[in-house]
Design an enzyme around this catalytic site. Structure first.
Site, PDB file in Angstrom:
ATOM      1  N   GLU A  48      45.396  36.024  31.156  1.00 10.26           N
ATOM      2  CA  GLU A  48      45.122  36.810  32.377  1.00 10.26           C
ATOM      3  C   GLU A  48      44.138  37.904  32.117  1.00 10.26           C
ATOM      4  OE1 GLU A  48      47.807  39.408  35.419  1.00 10.26           O
ATOM      5  OE2 GLU A  48      48.507  39.155  33.648  1.00 10.26           O
ATOM      6  N   LYS A 136      44.880  36.525  42.663  1.00  7.99           N
ATOM      7  CA  LYS A 136      46.171  36.684  42.777  1.00  7.99           C
ATOM      8  C   LYS A 136      46.837  37.199  43.837  1.00  7.99           C
ATOM      9  CE  LYS A 136      49.883  38.676  39.926  1.00  7.99           C
ATOM     10  NZ  LYS A 136      50.303  39.893  38.660  1.00  7.99           N
ATOM     11  N   CYS A 170      50.340  34.960  36.128  1.00  8.03           N
ATOM     12  CA  CYS A 170      51.551  35.770  35.787  1.00  8.03           C
ATOM     13  C   CYS A 170      52.833  35.885  36.695  1.00  8.03           C
ATOM     14  CB  CYS A 170      51.246  37.380  35.564  1.00  8.03           C
ATOM     15  SG  CYS A 170      52.142  38.292  34.407  1.00  8.03           S
TER      16      CYS A 170
END
Length: 308
Positions: A48, A136, A170
């Site tokens: 990430e 995200k 994540c």
């Protein structure tokens, strides 16, 4: 999966970004891609926000209802080192993947070329120049003061010689319906670029591999207090000084569809982790449990994805 390749050699890059310097991060990524390919990797996965690093511990002067000008200056520097999805730095990464003949997944801070909003994004790149971007869905906690909610690019899936590949960034993996959105697309390689070195995460990744009947690629980074550059805001420099010597320990690894390690788990150091994925384990593992197939009840439970 008989028309697909039976094995994939993967390289999971657990590395330290050159914090908050986009050009230096891209240069390092290009070098690591070359190293991985020279060792036979067909798929290279970065963590990430490898470009330009994860600003762990910083508040950028935000408090409820106010912010500081020095914090704004540091945020602007991070913004300036966030890159465009179709900009020259990303083009260099795509061109390198094509030159090396490898698939690549890389996390980066994306700057929207129209609005200027930042997104915590991940790009999947094929050796044929295809590039699929994922933003995200919901930045976690105080990440929301840096990055916006995804407004497009939901759940892209790349068709590879080993089956469908997709990613969640994540803690997106703690969004159950987001996981199901990937399972519905038959994901065989589930890439998780993250900055999550807590022990509970190691349990999570095994659960998801078993649940999704897919390979789970856990790609974390490693960095320390010494890796931060000097910042404009004295308060930010104090925040960095209060961090532990090792800020993010890594813990990268690959888990098979039965929840077993395919690679070792690496902590506290930079390393390219190599693993051979036996892709026939994916269909074999779905004999008794296929979460969106014979082990589903679509007449009772149905997920509708509002794709844009």
């Amino acid at each position: 999966m008989h028309d697909l390749k039976d094995a994939c050699k993967i390289a999971v890059v657990q590395a330290t970004p050159v914090m908050f310097d986009a050009d230096a991060c891209v240069k390092k990524a290009l070098s690591l891609m070359g190293e991985a390919a020279s060792n036979g990797a067909e798929l290279v996965v970065f963590p990430e926000l490898f470009v330009p690093g994860y600003p762990y511990g910083l508040t950028y002067g935000f408090t409820v209802g106010s912010r500081t000008e020095a914090g704004r200056a540091d945020w602007k520097s991070y913004c300036d080192n966030s890159i465009l999805a179709d900009g020259p730095q990303m083009r260099a990464l795509i061109d390198k993947a094509c030159e090396l003949g490898v698939y690549v997944s890389i996390g980066y801070s994306e700057r929207d070329g129209v609005t200027g909003t930042l997104y915590n994004s991940n790009m999947m790149i094929s050796p044929y120049g295809e590039a699929l971007n994922h933003r995200k869905l919901k930045p976690t906690g105080a990440e929301r003061v840096v990055w916006g909610d995804a407004d497009c690019d939901y759940f892209p899936v790349m068709q590879t010689p080993w089956g469908p590949m997709a990613n969640l960034i994540c803690w997106e993996s703690y969004m159950p319906l987001a996981r199901v959105a990937l399972y519905q697309k038959g994901v065989a390689i589930y890439v998780s670029p993250n900055t999550n070195d807590n022990p509970e995460w190691q349990s999570t990744i095994r659960h998801i591999a078993i649940e999704g009947k897919c390979f789970f690629v856990n790609a974390d980074m490693v960095f320390g207090r010494k890796d931060y550059p000097a910042l404009v805001d004295d308060a930010a420099n104090a925040q960095v000084a209060a961090l532990p010597e090792i800020v993010c320990r890594g813990g990268s690894c690959v888990i098979d569809p039965y929840g077993h390690e395919v690679s070792g788990t690496v902590w506290d150091r930079e390393e390219i982790i190599y693993a051979e994925l036996d892709m026939q384990k994916v269909p074999a593992s779905r004999m008794e449990h296929d979460p969106c197939g014979h082990y589903a009840r679509p007449d009772v439970l149905d997920l509708r994805v509002c794709e844009k």
